[in-house]
Design a protein around this motif. Structure first.
Motif, PDB file in Angstrom:
ATOM      1  N   VAL A 115      73.556  62.616  46.094  1.00 43.95           N
ATOM      2  CA  VAL A 115      73.160  63.963  45.707  1.00 43.95           C
ATOM      3  C   VAL A 115      73.253  64.825  46.959  1.00 43.95           C
ATOM      4  CG1 VAL A 115      71.295  65.440  44.860  1.00 43.95           C
ATOM      5  CG2 VAL A 115      71.621  63.160  43.881  1.00 43.95           C
ATOM      6  N   LEU A 116      74.030  65.891  46.869  1.00 45.98           N
ATOM      7  CA  LEU A 116      74.182  66.808  47.997  1.00 45.98           C
ATOM      8  C   LEU A 116      73.273  68.008  47.798  1.00 45.98           C
ATOM      9  CD1 LEU A 116      78.038  66.894  48.487  1.00 45.98           C
ATOM     10  CD2 LEU A 116      76.356  65.812  49.976  1.00 45.98           C
ATOM     11  N   MET A 117      72.388  68.223  48.756  1.00 48.39           N
ATOM     12  CA  MET A 117      71.555  69.422  48.771  1.00 48.39           C
ATOM     13  C   MET A 117      72.055  70.277  49.924  1.00 48.39           C
ATOM     14  SD  MET A 117      67.772  67.903  47.943  1.00 48.39           S
ATOM     15  CE  MET A 117      66.974  69.482  48.205  1.00 48.39           C
ATOM     16  N   THR A 118      72.782  71.324  49.577  1.00 48.32           N
ATOM     17  CA  THR A 118      73.372  72.183  50.585  1.00 48.32           C
ATOM     18  C   THR A 118      73.752  73.515  49.964  1.00 48.32           C
ATOM     19  OG1 THR A 118      75.194  72.429  52.175  1.00 48.32           O
ATOM     20  CG2 THR A 118      75.665  71.177  50.174  1.00 48.32           C
ATOM     21  N   ALA A 119      73.683  74.565  50.752  1.00 44.92           N
ATOM     22  CA  ALA A 119      74.126  75.871  50.291  1.00 44.92           C
ATOM     23  C   ALA A 119      75.551  76.143  50.758  1.00 44.92           C
ATOM     24  CB  ALA A 119      73.192  76.956  50.808  1.00 44.92           C
ATOM     25  N   THR A 120      76.070  75.270  51.605  1.00 50.55           N
ATOM     26  CA  THR A 120      77.408  75.478  52.150  1.00 50.55           C
ATOM     27  C   THR A 120      78.365  74.422  51.617  1.00 50.55           C
ATOM     28  OG1 THR A 120      76.914  74.116  54.086  1.00 50.55           O
ATOM     29  CG2 THR A 120      76.493  76.463  54.285  1.00 50.55           C
ATOM     30  N   PRO A 121      79.618  74.776  51.420  1.00 47.45           N
ATOM     31  CA  PRO A 121      80.599  73.765  51.019  1.00 47.45           C
ATOM     32  C   PRO A 121      80.832  72.806  52.186  1.00 47.45           C
ATOM     33  CG  PRO A 121      81.648  75.914  51.289  1.00 47.45           C
ATOM     34  CD  PRO A 121      80.190  76.105  51.524  1.00 47.45           C
ATOM     35  N   LEU A 122      80.969  71.537  51.871  1.00 41.52           N
ATOM     36  CA  LEU A 122      81.141  70.511  52.899  1.00 41.52           C
ATOM     37  C   LEU A 122      82.415  69.719  52.653  1.00 41.52           C
ATOM     38  CD1 LEU A 122      77.479  69.152  52.932  1.00 41.52           C
ATOM     39  CD2 LEU A 122      78.537  70.625  54.654  1.00 41.52           C
ATOM     40  N   ASP A 123      82.959  69.142  53.703  1.00 43.71           N
ATOM     41  CA  ASP A 123      84.101  68.241  53.589  1.00 43.71           C
ATOM     42  C   ASP A 123      83.576  66.925  53.007  1.00 43.71           C
ATOM     43  OD1 ASP A 123      86.199  66.474  53.886  1.00 43.71           O
ATOM     44  OD2 ASP A 123      86.459  66.812  56.029  1.00 43.71           O
ATOM     45  N   ARG A 164      81.512  71.756  36.987  1.00 45.73           N
ATOM     46  CA  ARG A 164      81.914  73.077  37.482  1.00 45.73           C
ATOM     47  C   ARG A 164      81.241  73.317  38.830  1.00 45.73           C
ATOM     48  NH1 ARG A 164      79.888  73.980  32.468  1.00 45.73           N
ATOM     49  NH2 ARG A 164      81.433  73.995  30.835  1.00 45.73           N
ATOM     50  N   LEU A 165      81.976  73.890  39.735  1.00 45.56           N
ATOM     51  CA  LEU A 165      81.419  74.179  41.053  1.00 45.56           C
ATOM     52  C   LEU A 165      81.454  75.674  41.317  1.00 45.56           C
ATOM     53  CD1 LEU A 165      83.107  71.324  43.105  1.00 45.56           C
ATOM     54  CD2 LEU A 165      80.720  71.477  42.425  1.00 45.56           C
ATOM     55  N   VAL A 166      80.473  76.149  42.047  1.00 41.10           N
ATOM     56  CA  VAL A 166      80.427  77.562  42.402  1.00 41.10           C
ATOM     57  C   VAL A 166      81.057  77.805  43.770  1.00 41.10           C
ATOM     58  CG1 VAL A 166      78.393  78.007  41.007  1.00 41.10           C
ATOM     59  CG2 VAL A 166      78.109  77.337  43.396  1.00 41.10           C
ATOM     60  N   GLN A 167      81.563  76.729  44.374  1.00 42.00           N
ATOM     61  CA  GLN A 167      82.172  76.827  45.690  1.00 42.00           C
ATOM     62  C   GLN A 167      83.459  76.013  45.695  1.00 42.00           C
ATOM     63  OE1 GLN A 167      78.957  74.941  47.774  1.00 42.00           O
ATOM     64  NE2 GLN A 167      78.108  76.869  48.463  1.00 42.00           N
ATOM     65  N   THR A 168      84.328  76.323  46.633  1.00 36.33           N
ATOM     66  CA  THR A 168      85.511  75.510  46.866  1.00 36.33           C
ATOM     67  C   THR A 168      85.197  74.596  48.044  1.00 36.33           C
ATOM     68  OG1 THR A 168      86.950  77.260  46.076  1.00 36.33           O
ATOM     69  CG2 THR A 168      87.969  75.552  47.430  1.00 36.33           C
ATOM     70  N   PHE A 169      85.500  73.334  47.907  1.00 38.57           N
ATOM     71  CA  PHE A 169      85.233  72.362  48.968  1.00 38.57           C
ATOM     72  C   PHE A 169      86.551  72.000  49.638  1.00 38.57           C
ATOM     73  CE2 PHE A 169      81.558  72.242  46.404  1.00 38.57           C
ATOM     74  CZ  PHE A 169      80.534  71.784  47.195  1.00 38.57           C
ATOM     75  N   TYR A 170      86.671  72.339  50.921  1.00 40.00           N
ATOM     76  CA  TYR A 170      87.866  72.042  51.680  1.00 40.00           C
ATOM     77  C   TYR A 170      87.629  70.872  52.611  1.00 40.00           C
ATOM     78  CZ  TYR A 170      89.398  76.716  50.315  1.00 40.00           C
ATOM     79  OH  TYR A 170      89.770  77.810  49.589  1.00 40.00           O
ATOM     80  N   GLY A 171      88.690  70.171  52.935  1.00 38.69           N
ATOM     81  CA  GLY A 171      88.596  69.160  53.987  1.00 38.69           C
ATOM     82  C   GLY A 171      88.503  69.845  55.331  1.00 38.69           C
ATOM     83  N   ARG A 172      87.941  69.182  56.307  1.00 33.00           N
ATOM     84  CA  ARG A 172      87.751  69.749  57.636  1.00 33.00           C
ATOM     85  C   ARG A 172      89.089  70.168  58.242  1.00 33.00           C
ATOM     86  NH1 ARG A 172      85.621  67.310  63.188  1.00 33.00           N
ATOM     87  NH2 ARG A 172      84.670  69.210  63.979  1.00 33.00           N
ATOM     88  N   SER A 173      90.153  69.422  57.938  1.00 29.66           N
ATOM     89  CA  SER A 173      91.462  69.709  58.511  1.00 29.66           C
ATOM     90  C   SER A 173      92.027  71.048  58.027  1.00 29.66           C
ATOM     91  CB  SER A 173      92.445  68.589  58.181  1.00 29.66           C
ATOM     92  OG  SER A 173      92.612  68.498  56.778  1.00 29.66           O
TER      93      SER A 173
END
Length: 175
Positions: A115-123, A164-173
């Protein structure tokens, strides 16, 4: 239940609303969310907070994972890392959180739930690549609604993750 955000709630509950939304001295956590549906719950943080790279507590979480029927690993960020007026400087989980997830997943009897608790998108690359992680639920910062995450995890009251996601999750690269 393992992870640095398993018992995170008081700061979240008061951030966008009243600090006593659930009554005085009552701030529901993800541990509470699981306990509302599980027969017995035990917990170990494994990593003391989201920004540390101290791995000294991971062995305790691994031992717990070996003996548990199901493991919920609660990772992410905190308001110390990003909030209004403070921008996130990284899109990766701390090294300690990634090690915690990998070692706990390896030790568990069956694939774990993160379970991810975060307000920011993460890799999420490392988590997605691990075949011992069976599901990832992005809970955002649930504030006083942390217990509702348990309904989703246990499909209680018809709660089902919609994908459904409210954010786009990008890889760090990508950066």
């Amino acid at each position: 239940v393992v992870g640095p955000n398993a018992n995170l709630s008081m700061t979240l509950a008061g951030y966008y609303g009243p600090a006593n939304a659930c009554g005085p001295r009552r701030w529901p956590t993800l541990r509470d969310a699981v306990a509302n549906h599980a027969y017995r719950v035990v917990d170990a943080m494994g990593v003391r907070d989201c920004k540390t790279n101290d791995t000294s507590g991971i062995d305790e979480a691994v031992q717990l994972a070996r003996s548990a029927d199901t493991v919920v690993c609660v990772l992410g960020t905190s308001l110390e890392l990003a909030r209004e007026g403070i921008d996130a400087t990284e899109i990766t989980l701390s090294h300690a959180q990634l090690e915690l997830a990998a070692r706990v997943a390896s030790a568990a009897k069956q694939p774990i739930v993160v379970v991810l608790m975060t307000a920011t998108p993460l890799d999420l690359s490392a988590l997605l690549a691990n075949p011992r992680i069976g599901a990832i639920l992005h809970a955002g910062f649930p504030s006083a609604q942390a217990e509702g995450v348990g309904d989703v995890l246990f499909h209680a009251n018809g709660a089902t993750p919609a994908g459904r996601l409210v954010q786009t999750f990008y890889g760090r690269s990508f950066a």
